[in-house]
Design a protein around this motif. Sequence first.
Motif, PDB file in Angstrom:
ATOM      1  N   ILE A  71     -61.811 -27.082 -47.900  1.00 47.31           N
ATOM      2  CA  ILE A  71     -61.058 -26.084 -47.131  1.00 47.31           C
ATOM      3  C   ILE A  71     -61.499 -26.116 -45.658  1.00 47.31           C
ATOM      4  O   ILE A  71     -60.677 -26.078 -44.738  1.00 47.31           O
ATOM      5  CB  ILE A  71     -61.249 -24.661 -47.740  1.00 47.31           C
ATOM      6  N   VAL A  72     -62.825 -26.228 -45.440  1.00 43.04           N
ATOM      7  CA  VAL A  72     -63.339 -26.307 -44.054  1.00 43.04           C
ATOM      8  C   VAL A  72     -62.728 -27.519 -43.356  1.00 43.04           C
ATOM      9  O   VAL A  72     -62.249 -27.429 -42.218  1.00 43.04           O
ATOM     10  CB  VAL A  72     -64.889 -26.404 -44.044  1.00 43.04           C
ATOM     11  N   TRP A  73     -62.742 -28.660 -44.038  1.00 40.33           N
ATOM     12  CA  TRP A  73     -62.201 -29.916 -43.479  1.00 40.33           C
ATOM     13  C   TRP A  73     -60.720 -29.748 -43.130  1.00 40.33           C
ATOM     14  O   TRP A  73     -60.279 -30.131 -42.056  1.00 40.33           O
ATOM     15  CB  TRP A  73     -62.360 -31.028 -44.511  1.00 40.33           C
ATOM     16  N   LEU A  74     -60.004 -29.169 -44.077  1.00 38.34           N
ATOM     17  CA  LEU A  74     -58.552 -29.000 -43.904  1.00 38.34           C
ATOM     18  C   LEU A  74     -58.259 -28.110 -42.688  1.00 38.34           C
ATOM     19  O   LEU A  74     -57.477 -28.481 -41.802  1.00 38.34           O
ATOM     20  CB  LEU A  74     -57.980 -28.384 -45.177  1.00 38.34           C
ATOM     21  N   VAL A  75     -58.921 -26.966 -42.645  1.00 37.44           N
ATOM     22  CA  VAL A  75     -58.647 -25.997 -41.569  1.00 37.44           C
ATOM     23  C   VAL A  75     -59.114 -26.541 -40.218  1.00 37.44           C
ATOM     24  O   VAL A  75     -58.368 -26.519 -39.225  1.00 37.44           O
ATOM     25  CB  VAL A  75     -59.331 -24.637 -41.893  1.00 37.44           C
ATOM     26  N   ALA A  76     -60.353 -27.066 -40.166  1.00 39.01           N
ATOM     27  CA  ALA A  76     -60.914 -27.505 -38.889  1.00 39.01           C
ATOM     28  C   ALA A  76     -60.153 -28.707 -38.325  1.00 39.01           C
ATOM     29  O   ALA A  76     -59.860 -28.766 -37.119  1.00 39.01           O
ATOM     30  CB  ALA A  76     -62.393 -27.846 -39.063  1.00 39.01           C
ATOM     31  N   ASN A  77     -59.820 -29.655 -39.195  1.00 41.92           N
ATOM     32  CA  ASN A  77     -59.077 -30.826 -38.709  1.00 41.92           C
ATOM     33  C   ASN A  77     -57.665 -30.467 -38.257  1.00 41.92           C
ATOM     34  O   ASN A  77     -57.204 -30.946 -37.222  1.00 41.92           O
ATOM     35  CB  ASN A  77     -59.004 -31.892 -39.815  1.00 41.92           C
ATOM     36  N   SER A  78     -57.019 -29.611 -39.034  1.00 45.70           N
ATOM     37  CA  SER A  78     -55.660 -29.213 -38.658  1.00 45.70           C
ATOM     38  C   SER A  78     -55.687 -28.482 -37.321  1.00 45.70           C
ATOM     39  O   SER A  78     -54.854 -28.730 -36.438  1.00 45.70           O
ATOM     40  CB  SER A  78     -55.046 -28.308 -39.725  1.00 45.70           C
ATOM     41  N   ALA A  79     -56.658 -27.574 -37.170  1.00 46.29           N
ATOM     42  CA  ALA A  79     -56.765 -26.827 -35.910  1.00 46.29           C
ATOM     43  C   ALA A  79     -57.067 -27.785 -34.750  1.00 46.29           C
ATOM     44  O   ALA A  79     -56.545 -27.621 -33.641  1.00 46.29           O
ATOM     45  CB  ALA A  79     -57.860 -25.771 -36.036  1.00 46.29           C
ATOM     46  N   SER A  80     -57.895 -28.804 -35.016  1.00 48.20           N
ATOM     47  CA  SER A  80     -58.238 -29.779 -33.962  1.00 48.20           C
ATOM     48  C   SER A  80     -57.000 -30.538 -33.483  1.00 48.20           C
ATOM     49  O   SER A  80     -56.887 -30.909 -32.316  1.00 48.20           O
ATOM     50  CB  SER A  80     -59.261 -30.797 -34.481  1.00 48.20           C
ATOM     51  N   ASP A  81     -56.076 -30.783 -34.422  1.00 50.59           N
ATOM     52  CA  ASP A  81     -54.863 -31.506 -34.057  1.00 50.59           C
ATOM     53  C   ASP A  81     -53.989 -30.663 -33.132  1.00 50.59           C
ATOM     54  O   ASP A  81     -53.359 -31.185 -32.216  1.00 50.59           O
ATOM     55  CB  ASP A  81     -54.081 -31.868 -35.329  1.00 50.59           C
ATOM     56  N   PHE A  82     -53.974 -29.359 -33.372  1.00 48.31           N
ATOM     57  CA  PHE A  82     -53.118 -28.488 -32.558  1.00 48.31           C
ATOM     58  C   PHE A  82     -53.807 -28.073 -31.256  1.00 48.31           C
ATOM     59  O   PHE A  82     -53.130 -27.755 -30.287  1.00 48.31           O
ATOM     60  CB  PHE A  82     -52.705 -27.243 -33.369  1.00 48.31           C
ATOM     61  N   ALA A  83     -55.141 -28.031 -31.248  1.00 51.59           N
ATOM     62  CA  ALA A  83     -55.861 -27.621 -30.030  1.00 51.59           C
ATOM     63  C   ALA A  83     -56.969 -28.623 -29.736  1.00 51.59           C
ATOM     64  O   ALA A  83     -58.156 -28.310 -29.869  1.00 51.59           O
ATOM     65  CB  ALA A  83     -56.427 -26.220 -30.226  1.00 51.59           C
ATOM     66  N   PRO A  84     -56.590 -29.854 -29.327  1.00 48.04           N
ATOM     67  CA  PRO A  84     -57.603 -30.908 -29.145  1.00 48.04           C
ATOM     68  C   PRO A  84     -58.667 -30.596 -28.099  1.00 48.04           C
ATOM     69  O   PRO A  84     -59.770 -31.151 -28.156  1.00 48.04           O
ATOM     70  CB  PRO A  84     -56.766 -32.130 -28.738  1.00 48.04           C
ATOM     71  N   HIS A  85     -58.372 -29.697 -27.162  1.00 48.31           N
ATOM     72  CA  HIS A  85     -59.369 -29.389 -26.134  1.00 48.31           C
ATOM     73  C   HIS A  85     -60.430 -28.403 -26.616  1.00 48.31           C
ATOM     74  O   HIS A  85     -61.401 -28.153 -25.919  1.00 48.31           O
ATOM     75  CB  HIS A  85     -58.673 -28.836 -24.880  1.00 48.31           C
ATOM     76  N   GLN A  86     -60.211 -27.863 -27.808  1.00 44.79           N
ATOM     77  CA  GLN A  86     -61.191 -26.880 -28.307  1.00 44.79           C
ATOM     78  C   GLN A  86     -61.887 -27.379 -29.571  1.00 44.79           C
ATOM     79  O   GLN A  86     -62.381 -26.579 -30.366  1.00 44.79           O
ATOM     80  CB  GLN A  86     -60.473 -25.558 -28.585  1.00 44.79           C
ATOM     81  N   ILE A  87     -61.928 -28.711 -29.710  1.00 44.83           N
ATOM     82  CA  ILE A  87     -62.519 -29.298 -30.932  1.00 44.83           C
ATOM     83  C   ILE A  87     -63.948 -28.805 -31.169  1.00 44.83           C
ATOM     84  O   ILE A  87     -64.315 -28.441 -32.281  1.00 44.83           O
ATOM     85  CB  ILE A  87     -62.480 -30.843 -30.868  1.00 44.83           C
TER      86      ILE A  87
END
Lengths: 95, 192
Positions: B40-56
């Motif tokens: 779940i962490v992987w899914l949420v964090a990676n998906s969020a990274s795709d939408f907000a790449p500057h806040q990885i």
Amino acid sequence: MNELIHQPTRLKIMATLNALRGVTKMEFTDLRELLGLTDGNLGTHLTALEKAGYVLIEKLFVGKKPRTRLALSREGRRAFDSHVQYLRDIIDASG
Amino acid sequence: MNISKSDAAGALATIESAGARSSQVQRYRRLASYLITWGIVWLVANSASDFAPHQIGSIWLTSSLLGVAATGYVGWRQQRLALGGGYSNGRHAEQSWRWWLCFLVIAAFIVTTIAVVPPMGARQQDTFLSMFWTFLYLAIGIWAGWRLFTIGLVATILILVGFYVIHEHYFLYMGWVSGGALIAGGLWLRRL
């Protein structure tokens, strides 16, 4: 020789429950799947083991679903250990 | 009733095999909760990274801390279940302390590796971290059982495919495919 425990299905039941960690209990349905038994067959063997004081059977409701959880009693663990020792002694004695 | 040596050996083999299967099911079920948590962490964090790449950086820091907290909760809950709701004895407390120390050692390894190895892009870092864990699953799977090994192998292959083949929306791919593989793997481990 503990004839109650030595019966093949009951031996598997006892060995499976003996491997539970700490005071963890096993669901009736899990034990049934693990041993490939029917409800009736497993129930009969469990009743025999419960009567001997070897198995603890806990019936409870989770929501509206009835669940049965199983564990070995202290006496059950002791009897199982003695039976295993008895089997080992037979092998050791015959060289 | 007396039994022969071969009967005794057969009974002991039955006991060994039933006990081993029972232990493996318990081990799988304990590991399943951790796998699902980190999936779940992987899914949420990676998906969020795709939408907000500057806040990885902040996305992963927050997600990882939440993951660690969830891991602690899962471990605490499992220990309570194993103890039947009672209090921990000295042995459990010592084991718990050692597990947390292992976790810290691994975290320190990851942080120092990332500090020493650069220049590393976000994709490389993500792939490295993901593969670190899936290789760990492979290694643990050698001891814990073939299902965990298979999950580690499938996830590693999917990660490598993502790194070499997927160029656009790589993080989204990693979230859904790699995180999804961990969640599906966790659910698979729960089955008998």
